[in-house]
Design a protein around this motif. Structure first.
Motif, PDB file in Angstrom:
ATOM      1  N   ALA A  20       0.863  -1.185   0.000  1.00 32.76           N
ATOM      2  CA  ALA A  20       0.000   0.000   0.000  1.00 32.76           C
ATOM      3  C   ALA A  20       0.897   1.232   0.000  1.00 32.76           C
ATOM      4  O   ALA A  20       1.049   1.927   0.993  1.00 32.76           O
ATOM      5  N   ALA A  23      -2.208   4.851  -2.737  1.00 35.36           N
ATOM      6  CA  ALA A  23      -3.083   5.523  -1.790  1.00 35.36           C
ATOM      7  C   ALA A  23      -4.181   6.315  -2.473  1.00 35.36           C
ATOM      8  O   ALA A  23      -5.269   6.470  -1.940  1.00 35.36           O
ATOM      9  N   ARG A  46      -8.060   4.821  -3.245  1.00 34.14           N
ATOM     10  CA  ARG A  46      -9.013   4.414  -2.229  1.00 34.14           C
ATOM     11  C   ARG A  46     -10.406   4.354  -2.816  1.00 34.14           C
ATOM     12  O   ARG A  46     -10.730   5.011  -3.782  1.00 34.14           O
ATOM     13  N   VAL A  74      -2.326  10.603   1.607  1.00 31.08           N
ATOM     14  CA  VAL A  74      -3.704  10.403   1.177  1.00 31.08           C
ATOM     15  C   VAL A  74      -4.477  11.681   1.492  1.00 31.08           C
ATOM     16  O   VAL A  74      -4.409  12.199   2.603  1.00 31.08           O
ATOM     17  N   TYR A 103      -8.325  -4.963  -2.050  1.00 31.29           N
ATOM     18  CA  TYR A 103      -8.339  -3.823  -1.140  1.00 31.29           C
ATOM     19  C   TYR A 103      -8.241  -4.319   0.295  1.00 31.29           C
ATOM     20  O   TYR A 103      -8.962  -5.227   0.702  1.00 31.29           O
ATOM     21  N   LEU A 131      -7.243   0.891   1.183  1.00 29.22           N
ATOM     22  CA  LEU A 131      -6.176   1.042   0.214  1.00 29.22           C
ATOM     23  C   LEU A 131      -6.061  -0.211  -0.651  1.00 29.22           C
ATOM     24  O   LEU A 131      -6.220  -1.332  -0.170  1.00 29.22           O
TER      25      LEU A 131
END
Length: 309
Positions: free
Chosen positions: A21, A26, A29, A56, A290, A295
């Motif tokens: 991640a 990022a 999402r 993020v 995910y 993420l």
């Protein structure tokens, strides 16, 4: 940055990115991850907490325009990108993850002079960081009620989808195969290990094994949670046709709902050969995984050769 360990793999098995991640992931999402903050429900809590993660973007959205000259972060240098104010939105982006004991004060001043204080904190164990926070002063305002209703509709829709998924799992052959793979009983399945790749980042050490099957394809992730505080788990698996974006079905099983810090676990993903057909022809599929905080931790191409046809 060191090149991924699997960059020299055969084309059909090449992962399109590291199983980490990273900052590059990022930005991917899940969409529509919105939290509603009703100030009138917290009269005794003058400072409202917002949970952020490094690299993020988190946005705060207000009912009225924000005064950029009176909206400021305190002690943010070296920890946040410069604050952004656009109309009714405040844009935040931490340069890195905040330490567990760090907190950065934020004062937002609206155009009418209203001041709303926040404290920016790292997400705690099992807690997701905020992507967007819609802030309302009055819980009975039209905007607040509309946002709450929209959230409730989405939650009901997600519950219906989850119930339908669980119902199908009771008799699903693919879920049974995934359970066998998670248990390490590969010999009882139609699968043969085809390729193994591995990666390590600050949160997890991951070894992925791609399996060829008779009319099936599978990927097994062996995961060790390296984080000192937060558990690790798979939140969602997304399988699509690259050329059209059409969604296909993939099921997954895990040795536990989440892997606590320092422990290891296995996640198995299985898809049927029929999912590799598009308009009467075999096609490759695009698999995205995910993790717990939303993420995207992995994405790869599954070529139709994996189903043994």
């Amino acid at each position: 940055m060191r090149a991924p360990m699997w960059s020299a793999l055969p084309r059909r098995f090449a992962l399109l990115t590291a199983l980490i991640a990273s900052a590059a992931l990022a930005a991917d999402r899940e969409q529509n991850d919105v939290r509603i903050l009703l100030l009138s429900e917290h009269p005794d809590n003058a400072t409202h907490r917002v949970y952020v993660v490094g690299q993020v973007i988190t946005s705060l959205r207000f009912e009225k325009p924000v005064d950029p000259s009176k909206t400021r972060l305190l002690g943010w240098e070296g920890r946040f990108e410069p604050l952004g104010v656009v109309g009714r939105k405040v844009i935040l982006e931490p340069i890195r993850d905040l330490a567990s004991d760090e907190g950065v004060p934020l004062l937002v001043t609206l155009a009418d002079g209203t001041e709303v204080p926040f404290l920016l904190r790292p997400a705690g164990e099992g807690q997701r960081p905020d992507q967007q926070v819609n802030v309302f002063r009055d819980s009975e305002s039209y905007g607040a009620m509309a946002s709450v209703l929209d959230r409730m509709k989405k939650e009901v829709g997600l519950l219906r989808e989850e119930n339908e998924r669980l119902r199908k799992e009771e008799t699903s052959e693919d879920h049974a195969l995934a359970s066998l793979l998670v248990a390490g009983a590969v010999a009882q399945t139609p699968f043969t290990a085809e390729e193994t790749v591995s990666s390590k980042d600050p949160d997890a050490e991951i070894v992925a094994v791609l399996f060829r099957g008779k009319g099936k394809a599978a990927v097994v992730f062996n995961v060790k949670n390296l984080h000192a505080e937060r558990p690790w788990s798979v939140r969602r698996v997304h399988l699509t046709v690259p050329s059209t974006g059409r969604v296909r079905t993939a099921v997954f099983r895990s040795t536990a709902p989440e892997f606590t810090p320092g422990t290891s676990g296995v996640v198995a993903i299985v898809t049927d050969g029929s999912e590799f057909t598009e308009e009467g022809r075999l096609t490759n599929l695009f698999l995205e995984v995910y993790r717990h905080d939303g993420l995207r931790t992995a994405f790869m191409t599954l070529e139709h050769q994996l189903i043994g046809q």
